[in-house]
Design an enzyme around this catalytic site. Structure first.
Site, short mmCIF file in Angstrom:
data_model
loop_
_atom_site.label_atom_id
_atom_site.label_comp_id
_atom_site.label_asym_id
_atom_site.label_seq_id
_atom_site.Cartn_x
_atom_site.Cartn_y
_atom_site.Cartn_z
N GLU A 37 13.87 -18.48 -5.51
CA GLU A 37 13.66 -19.75 -4.83
C GLU A 37 12.37 -20.50 -5.17
O GLU A 37 12.37 -21.77 -5.27
CB GLU A 37 13.83 -19.75 -3.18
CG GLU A 37 15.28 -19.17 -2.78
CD GLU A 37 16.33 -20.16 -3.17
OE1 GLU A 37 15.78 -21.37 -3.18
OE2 GLU A 37 17.47 -19.67 -3.07
N TYR A 120 11.93 -25.36 3.63
CA TYR A 120 13.19 -24.86 2.69
C TYR A 120 13.13 -23.52 2.13
O TYR A 120 14.25 -22.94 2.46
CB TYR A 120 13.17 -25.95 1.59
CG TYR A 120 14.16 -25.56 0.48
CD1 TYR A 120 15.56 -25.75 0.51
CD2 TYR A 120 13.77 -24.75 -0.60
CE1 TYR A 120 16.50 -25.20 -0.19
CE2 TYR A 120 14.84 -24.32 -1.49
CZ TYR A 120 16.03 -24.47 -1.46
OH TYR A 120 16.86 -23.92 -2.22
N ASP A 138 17.90 -29.35 0.71
CA ASP A 138 17.24 -29.73 -0.63
C ASP A 138 17.77 -31.09 -1.02
O ASP A 138 18.62 -31.59 -0.19
CB ASP A 138 17.18 -28.71 -1.37
CG ASP A 138 18.58 -28.08 -2.01
OD1 ASP A 138 19.27 -28.87 -1.53
OD2 ASP A 138 18.76 -27.69 -2.87
#
Length: 351
Positions: A37, A120, A138
């Protein structure tokens, strides 16, 4: 509003059949999921694959990474850009090693308190690794959700993000990781920015913008601030041993990385002053290069000084050193400097 159950079912069935193969989808290790990520922020999936594999081969555990030197971590990150991501991730992993005995915390608030972890990343890692009910928002999700609801709220506003998170919350009460990944995958493969594949969309019947003919008008985003351009002169300076002068950046941008001496164009005369009146100045133009950052463009004119420098007569500050051509790989260079180095070798390396 969407029919919650049928929309989610249609989306997850499509994702199950069409999701791309990615190495981080083949693991339940929260450290690996977290790494992916971080790497995927503002970077294309195809670019990340090889970096991800090399990184976990070198640092297979949190303990391995926590004990690594920063320059080694940055070297493996070289070319991915946004190097603060690597530094923050490294610091956060150290904290996990020392505070949580090397185990990524399952508590979302503990995880969010780690260096570099924003809303996020928190939602993505907690939902994918632990199926914690947090929605990810996102760029892909902003686009998909705006179109599904024909929503004209400005997606650049924090208030819109908060509203989207609240509206998506019911969908992540179960199968949170799968739903979040499915939304992002739909945005990446089907509900794309400029040429969305609406006719092949698995949730077309649920899409208000499709039925209203407004797909290409969404999402609504305020215009980006115009990038600042900085004109810079870069110099390749070689000593009598064939070594090249490099300096370690002391500024916030690319802090700690190495570069060839670089000056704003109007200040380039400072280099001539530093080299001294006895130096025969003869600078040959090597190349022009533009390098884009998020809010800044470097417009670089690159020169090679033709007269070798006597290294014994030049006192270097602490952040400068001489680099042999063969030792370049031990220095962390940003992409722009690597391009310059390759161009220099192609024209000047006579080994």
């Amino acid at each position: 509003m969407l029919q919650e159950a049928t929309f989610k079912q249609d989306l997850l069935e499509w994702f199950d059949a069409n999701q791309r193969e990615m190495p981080w989808r083949e693991t339940s290790n929260p450290y690996y999921i977290w790494l992916s990520e971080v790497m995927l922020q503002q970077t294309q999936v195809n670019t990340v694959r090889d970096y991800y594999r090399r990184f976990i081969e070198r640092f297979p555990t949190i303990e391995d990474l926590s004990e690594a030197r920063e320059d080694e971590v940055l070297k493996l990150w070289e070319g991915l850009g946004y190097y603060s991501r690597a530094r923050n991730f490294h610091q956060a992993v150290k904290e996990v090693h020392h505070t949580y005995q090397g185990t990524v915390p399952r508590n979302p608030e503990d995880f969010k308190a780690l260096k570099g972890v924003g809303p996020y990343t928190q939602a993505a890692v907690m939902s994918i690794a632990f199926d914690y009910p947090l929605p990810t928002v996102d760029g892909n999700v902003f686009r998909v959700w705006s179109r599904l609801n024909n929503d004209t709220r400005d997606t650049k506003l924090q208030s819109t993000r908060k509203a989207f998170e609240q509206e998506l919350q019911p969908y992540v009460e179960s199968e949170a990781g799968q739903f979040n990944q499915a939304m992002m995958e739909l945005g990446a493969l089907v509900c794309t920015p400029k040429s969305p594949l609406c006719l092949f969309c698995p949730v077309q019947e649920h899409c208000s913008a499709f039925h209203a003919g407004t797909v290409l008008d969404l999402p609504v985003k305020t215009k980006k601030v115009k990038k600042k351009t900085k004109k810079l002169d870069v110099f390749i300076i070689v000593n009598e041993q064939g070594e090249i002068l490099v300096e370690q950046r002391q500024e916030r941008l690319l802090n700690g990385m190495w570069e060839f001496p670089m000056y704003e164009t109007q200040q380039s005369h400072e280099l001539q002053t530093w080299l001294g009146e006895g130096y025969a100045w003869d600078a040959q133009h090597l190349m022009q290069l533009k390098h884009q950052f998020t809010h800044l463009t470097w417009d670089m004119s690159v020169y090679v000084l033709q007269q070798p420098v006597n290294q014994n007569q030049l006192e270097l500050p602490d952040n400068m050193t001489w680099m042999s051509v063969d030792s370049k790989e031990t220095f962390n260079f940003p992409v722009s400097m690597t391009k310059i180095f390759k161009k220099y070798l192609s024209q000047y390396d006579n080994r």
